[in-house]
Design a protein around this motif. Structure first.
Motif, PDB file in Angstrom:
ATOM      1  N   LEU A 130      45.172 -16.260  79.416  1.00 25.43           N
ATOM      2  CA  LEU A 130      46.449 -17.132  79.780  1.00 25.43           C
ATOM      3  C   LEU A 130      45.882 -18.617  80.066  1.00 25.43           C
ATOM      4  O   LEU A 130      46.939 -19.473  80.147  1.00 25.43           O
ATOM      5  N   ALA A 131      44.833 -18.842  80.028  1.00 25.67           N
ATOM      6  CA  ALA A 131      44.022 -20.249  80.654  1.00 25.67           C
ATOM      7  C   ALA A 131      44.280 -21.234  79.213  1.00 25.67           C
ATOM      8  O   ALA A 131      43.187 -21.271  78.549  1.00 25.67           O
ATOM      9  N   LEU A 132      45.148 -22.003  79.148  1.00 31.17           N
ATOM     10  CA  LEU A 132      45.285 -22.683  78.229  1.00 31.17           C
ATOM     11  C   LEU A 132      45.234 -24.311  78.446  1.00 31.17           C
ATOM     12  O   LEU A 132      44.921 -25.252  77.588  1.00 31.17           O
ATOM     13  N   ALA A 133      45.690 -24.811  79.687  1.00 29.97           N
ATOM     14  CA  ALA A 133      45.674 -26.094  80.239  1.00 29.97           C
ATOM     15  C   ALA A 133      45.038 -26.314  81.151  1.00 29.97           C
ATOM     16  O   ALA A 133      44.978 -25.595  81.979  1.00 29.97           O
ATOM     17  N   VAL A 189      43.047 -24.050  97.123  1.00 31.24           N
ATOM     18  CA  VAL A 189      41.778 -24.432  96.219  1.00 31.24           C
ATOM     19  C   VAL A 189      40.921 -23.886  96.993  1.00 31.24           C
ATOM     20  O   VAL A 189      39.935 -23.315  96.147  1.00 31.24           O
ATOM     21  N   GLY A 190      40.906 -23.549  98.204  1.00 28.44           N
ATOM     22  CA  GLY A 190      39.816 -22.887  98.951  1.00 28.44           C
ATOM     23  C   GLY A 190      39.484 -21.464  98.279  1.00 28.44           C
ATOM     24  O   GLY A 190      38.487 -20.824  98.170  1.00 28.44           O
ATOM     25  N   HIS A 191      40.712 -20.799  98.031  1.00 25.43           N
ATOM     26  CA  HIS A 191      40.500 -19.497  97.553  1.00 25.43           C
ATOM     27  C   HIS A 191      39.926 -19.566  96.282  1.00 25.43           C
ATOM     28  O   HIS A 191      39.123 -18.691  95.811  1.00 25.43           O
ATOM     29  N   LEU A 192      40.185 -20.398  95.375  1.00 26.69           N
ATOM     30  CA  LEU A 192      39.600 -20.456  94.077  1.00 26.69           C
ATOM     31  C   LEU A 192      37.972 -20.940  94.148  1.00 26.69           C
ATOM     32  O   LEU A 192      37.246 -20.266  93.314  1.00 26.69           O
ATOM     33  N   ILE A 193      37.600 -21.713  95.048  1.00 28.26           N
ATOM     34  CA  ILE A 193      36.233 -22.003  95.099  1.00 28.26           C
ATOM     35  C   ILE A 193      35.353 -20.878  95.726  1.00 28.26           C
ATOM     36  O   ILE A 193      34.435 -20.377  95.204  1.00 28.26           O
ATOM     37  N   PRO A 214      34.360 -23.270  80.862  1.00 33.67           N
ATOM     38  CA  PRO A 214      34.784 -24.726  81.382  1.00 33.67           C
ATOM     39  C   PRO A 214      35.376 -24.598  82.661  1.00 33.67           C
ATOM     40  O   PRO A 214      36.154 -23.672  82.843  1.00 33.67           O
ATOM     41  N   ASP A 215      35.503 -25.568  83.459  1.00 30.36           N
ATOM     42  CA  ASP A 215      35.974 -25.392  84.593  1.00 30.36           C
ATOM     43  C   ASP A 215      37.662 -25.256  84.576  1.00 30.36           C
ATOM     44  O   ASP A 215      38.387 -24.447  85.249  1.00 30.36           O
ATOM     45  N   GLU A 216      38.173 -26.049  83.463  1.00 23.39           N
ATOM     46  CA  GLU A 216      39.649 -25.873  83.303  1.00 23.39           C
ATOM     47  C   GLU A 216      40.022 -24.558  82.910  1.00 23.39           C
ATOM     48  O   GLU A 216      41.253 -24.021  83.245  1.00 23.39           O
ATOM     49  N   VAL A 217      39.191 -23.736  82.254  1.00 25.58           N
ATOM     50  CA  VAL A 217      39.536 -22.230  81.912  1.00 25.58           C
ATOM     51  C   VAL A 217      39.298 -21.389  83.117  1.00 25.58           C
ATOM     52  O   VAL A 217      40.188 -20.676  83.559  1.00 25.58           O
ATOM     53  N   LEU A 218      38.326 -21.829  83.879  1.00 30.41           N
ATOM     54  CA  LEU A 218      38.018 -20.898  85.132  1.00 30.41           C
ATOM     55  C   LEU A 218      39.287 -21.206  86.161  1.00 30.41           C
ATOM     56  O   LEU A 218      39.524 -20.480  86.803  1.00 30.41           O
ATOM     57  N   LEU A 274      43.361 -18.833  89.101  1.00 32.91           N
ATOM     58  CA  LEU A 274      44.618 -18.874  89.778  1.00 32.91           C
ATOM     59  C   LEU A 274      45.535 -17.720  89.300  1.00 32.91           C
ATOM     60  O   LEU A 274      46.199 -17.164  90.171  1.00 32.91           O
ATOM     61  N   GLU A 275      45.628 -17.696  88.095  1.00 34.88           N
ATOM     62  CA  GLU A 275      46.497 -16.562  87.365  1.00 34.88           C
ATOM     63  C   GLU A 275      46.220 -15.135  88.031  1.00 34.88           C
ATOM     64  O   GLU A 275      46.955 -14.475  88.492  1.00 34.88           O
ATOM     65  N   GLN A 276      44.739 -14.839  88.090  1.00 35.33           N
ATOM     66  CA  GLN A 276      44.447 -13.641  88.559  1.00 35.33           C
ATOM     67  C   GLN A 276      44.460 -13.530  90.200  1.00 35.33           C
ATOM     68  O   GLN A 276      45.095 -12.369  90.463  1.00 35.33           O
ATOM     69  N   LEU A 277      44.589 -14.521  90.790  1.00 34.42           N
ATOM     70  CA  LEU A 277      44.898 -14.392  92.186  1.00 34.42           C
ATOM     71  C   LEU A 277      46.314 -14.222  92.442  1.00 34.42           C
ATOM     72  O   LEU A 277      46.873 -13.584  93.494  1.00 34.42           O
ATOM     73  N   ILE A 278      47.114 -14.881  91.710  1.00 37.58           N
ATOM     74  CA  ILE A 278      48.715 -14.492  91.725  1.00 37.58           C
ATOM     75  C   ILE A 278      48.771 -13.043  91.376  1.00 37.58           C
ATOM     76  O   ILE A 278      49.797 -12.566  92.080  1.00 37.58           O
TER      77      ILE A 278
END
Length: 280
Positions: A12-15, A40-44, A58-62, A67-71
Motif C-alpha cells: 500500500l506504500a505509494l506516496a 513518528v517515534g513509533h515508526l523510528i 526507500p524511506d518513503e516506502v518504509l 504506518l499502515e502496519q501499525l494502524i
C-alpha cells in the motif's frame, strides 16, 4: 501472520509522507486509532527492529508501509483485548516484553564505544607473544602397502622423478598432479602425516608413513612463514570478541547480583508440550 501484515502494508506504500522537515519530533502524531496515537517515534522504533531485507527499502516506502502496519496492528490489538486476552496470550506478551527489554539492554552494553587502547590491548593479548606460523608445501605418493612405499623410496634414491612416480603409482586423488598437496599448516593433515612432514628438511623424502588412508611417501618441497596479522587486519574480529565479552561479563555480573531461586520440583520436561495447561 507477521509476514503477511508486513507484505500487505508495503504493497500500500505509494506516496511519500507530506510532513515538513523542522516541524516534526518523536511525539508528532501520524494517525489515531480509536483515540490511540501512532507517532513518528513509533515508526523510528519500528524501523530499528525491521528484518534486514526491509532496511534497504526507500524511506518513503518504509514510512507509509510501517504506518499502515501499525494502524492494522492497533485495530487488531484492540479487537483482541475486547475479546478478553487469554492466559496463553498474556504469557506470550510477558515473554515478548522480557525478550525485548533484555535484547535492547544488552545491545546497549555491546555497542558502547570501544577505545583504541582496548583494541590494542586485545591484540597484544592474542598476538603479542605469538610466533609466525609455518606453512608447508609437500607432495606425496599414496600406496596400499609398506612394501610398495619402500620400493618407491628405493627408486627415488636411484634418481627417479617424484612427480612421475606419483602419476604412475599413487592411488590418491593428487596422483595425476604429481602428488602435489599445495600449502598447508598445522592441523590441516592427519597427525601421522603432519609428524612426518614436520620432521623433514626441504627436499627430503620420508620413510613409509602409515595413516588411515594407506602408506605415504612424502616429499617436502618448501616452507614459508606466515606473518602475524596486523591490528588493522583483525580489528573487526577483535571488536566482535570484545563486545561479546562485554555482554558475557555484564550478564554474569547481573545474574550474580540477582536473587534467583529454583524450587526443587520433580517435573517431566515434556510438560512444555502440554498446551492444555495454559488454555482457558
Amino acid at each position: 501472520m507477521k509476514r503477511f501484515l508486513m507484505s500487505g502494508a508495503m504493497a500500500l506504500a505509494l506516496a511519500a509522507p507530506a510532513y515538513a522537515d523542522g516541524h516534526v519530533n518523536g511525539e508528532t502524531v501520524l494517525a489515531t486509532v480509536n483515540g490511540e496515537a501512532i507517532t513518528v517515534g513509533h515508526l523510528i522504533a519500528m524501523r530499528q527492529m525491521l528484518p534486514a531485507e526491509y532496511q534497504t527499502l526507500p524511506d518513503e516506502v518504509l514510512f507509509d508501509g510501517m504506518l499502515e502496519q501499525l494502524i492494522q496492528q492497533q485495530v487488531l490489538a484492540e479487537a483482541a483485548e475486547a475479546s478478553d486476552i487469554s492466559r496463553e496470550m498474556q504469557l506470550g506478551l510477558e515473554n515478548e516484553r522480557r525478550a525485548f527489554l533484555a535484547a535492547m539492554f544488552m545491545d546497549d552494553v555491546a555497542m558502547a564505544e570501544l577505545t583504541e587502547e582496548e583494541l590494542q590491548a586485545e591484540y597484544d593479548a592474542i598476538y603479542g607473544d605469538a610466533e609466525p606460523t609455518v606453512e608447508y608445501n609437500a607432495a606425496h605418493i599414496l600406496l596400499e602397502t609398506e612394501e610398495e612405499a619402500q620400493a618407491i623410496i628405493d627408486q627415488l634414491a636411484e634418481g627417479a622423478d617424484f612427480a612421475e612416480l606419483a602419476a604412475e603409482n599413487s592411488i590418491g586423488p593428487s596422483g595425476p598432479n604429481g602428488g602435489a598437496l599445495g600449502w598447508f599448516g598445522a592441523g590441516m593433515m592427519v597427525p601421522e602425516f603432519e609428524e612426518a612432514v614436520f620432521a623433514l628438511e626441504v627436499g627430503g623424502v620420508s620413510a613409509p608413513v602409515q595413516t588411515q588412508f594407506g602408506w605415504h611417501v612424502v616429499l617436502l618441497n618448501e616452507t614459508r612463514e606466515q606473518p602475524l596479522p596486523t591490528l588493522e587486519e583483525v580489528a573487526p574480529e577483535l571488536e566482535e570478541e570484545l563486545r561479546r565479552a562485554r555482554v558475557d561479563a555484564r550478564l554474569q555480573e547481573l545474574t550474580e547480583a540477582a536473587e534467583i531461586e529454583r524450587p526443587e520440583v520433580e517435573i517431566d520436561p515434556a510438560v512444555i508440550r502440554d498446551q492444555a495447561l495454559i488454555a482457558e
